[in-house]
Structures are given as C-alpha cells and as structure tokens.
Design a protein around this motif. Structure first.
Motif: not given
Length: 255
Positions: A77, A98-99, A107-110
């Motif tokens: 994220g 961070t995806n 998971n959050k997307k960065g």
C-alpha cells in the motif's frame, strides 16, 4: 518474484552445493586488465547468480532487500519514489514489497514512481520516468504531477554521479545529490515516511546525518553485506519523518 528468501540462506545453500567454485572467464584476449578483473569478479559473485535466478535486473537489488528486511521501510500500500532507478532492480523490489503490481491478494496496492537520467525498460507496476534528471525543476514537477494528491511513504536514492577521479569533487557531487533528494522528500513525504540515500565514505557524512536527524526520528549508517567490500559506498537510512510542522519549526529556529 520471490524476494523473501534471505541472502545469507542463499549463500549457504549454493556453497554447500559447490555452485560457487571459482570460475575463470574465457575470451579475455584483447580486453583491458580492469575488464578482465570485472569479469572474474562477476563470475565469483553469488549475488550476480542469485539475481539471475530471481529475475532481478542486477545484484544491487539485494542491498535494498537487506535494508528492508532489517528496517521494514516498505509495506503493501505504500507510495514509493525511486531516484536513480536504472536499470530497475530497486524498482522491482519496491513493486514487489508494496504490491504495486497488485499480485498479492488481500494486501493493499501500492504505487512506485521511478526516475533516472538513463532510459530503462518498464517495470510492471511502476511508473517510469526515463531520460530525466531528478535534480531539475522540470523533472520534479513531473513527479509532483504524477503523484497528484499522494504523499510519499518512502524515498529511495541509489544515485551516484559519474566519477571525475578528483575525490573532493566526487564527494561534493554525491552529497549534492543526497541533499536534492532530501529537499524533495521533505516536501512530498507523509508523516512517518522513510528515506534511503547512497553516499561514499567521507568526512561530510556526520553533517548529513545530523541534518537528517532534524527531520527523522532515527538515522542509521548501513553497509549491506551485498555491497562489495572494496566499495566505499554506504547508505543512510532515515526513518519516521516528523512532518512539515517539524520542518517549519527547525527552519524558524535556524534563521
């Protein structure tokens, strides 16, 4: 890309399997002595082999992996800025951790934004600014526009100037890059954001450490194990940015 495997465990495994037996490069005829030494060192370097196995663009990826494993500066994220990114190995690590490519469900997307004076191939999940000089006002404005309303959670800089051979000038140039990155980070970072800058061992390190300490809670000198022993490079890892209010307070006191 599986960057979770530790560097130490990798070296232990391949050493056991005798995969690191010293190799002698072929076809050295006509090459300079420095070129021959570089090829020999590359063949004997476990990080070069591991980079190939993990589809990383170069061995320098393991410096960031080590730093992040130790200090936890990248998380899913996060918004990350990678300065001096070519050929893209730090960007690969940042995207993965961070995806930013959205491959880790749950998971959050960065978001990762990468810039370099050189052009380099795209990294899936990252926004690339190739052929741009980070230190110029035009390049920094382009980054601000791309970031839009995002605040940066981590600023990475593996930048280094072309060596002139004049030590004092080279030191001055790399310190200038570090301060350019710091100024941008102070303006664009979220509270508790992190910063990593590369520099060469010199007498000005303490000054930069002290300046970082005015704006970040923790500052640490780091020389990753994957950094070659004959290299003068080291990194300053600054964690937990205090925020713009702290910057204003320090600025007011120093006028």
């Amino acid at each position: 890309m599986n960057t979770s495997i530790s560097t130490k465990s990798f070296i232990r495994v391949i050493s056991t399997q005798n995969c690191l037996a010293k190799q002698i490069p072929r076809n050295l005829k006509g090459r300079s002595k420095s070129s021959q030494e570089w090829l020999t060192r590359q063949l004997a370097d476990p990080y070069v082999e591991k980079a190939k196995m993990m589809n990383l663009r170069c061995r320098s990826a393991f410096k960031l992996i080590e730093i992040d494993d130790r200090f936890k500066i990248l998380k899913p994220g996060d918004t990350v800025l990678d300065c001096g990114a070519a050929p893209g190995s730090w960007t690969q690590v940042a995207v993965d951790r961070t995806n930013a490519n959205g491959t880790k469900e749950g998971n959050k997307k960065g978001a990762v934004f990468s810039i370099d004076l050189l052009h380099f191939h795209a990294v899936p999940g990252a926004t690339i600014f190739g052929g741009m000089d980070f230190t110029t006002a035009i390049a920094q404005q382009r980054l601000r526009e791309a970031l839009a309303d995002r605040q940066v959670n981590c600023v990475l800089s593996d930048m280094a100037p072309n060596a002139t051979g004049v030590r004092m000038l080279d030191q001055e140039n790399i310190m200038g890059l570090c301060y350019s990155v710091l100024r941008f980070a102070l303006a664009m970072s979220a509270i508790n954001a992190h910063l990593v800058v590369k520099l060469w061992a010199n007498g000005d390190i303490s000054k930069l450490e002290n300046d970082l300490g005015r704006f970040y809670e923790h500052v640490k000198r780091v020389k990753p194990e994957s950094s070659r022993s004959d290299s003068a490079e080291l990194f300053l890892v600054a964690r937990q940015y205090k925020g713009i209010d702290a910057v204003k307070e320090v600025t007011t006191k120093t006028r």
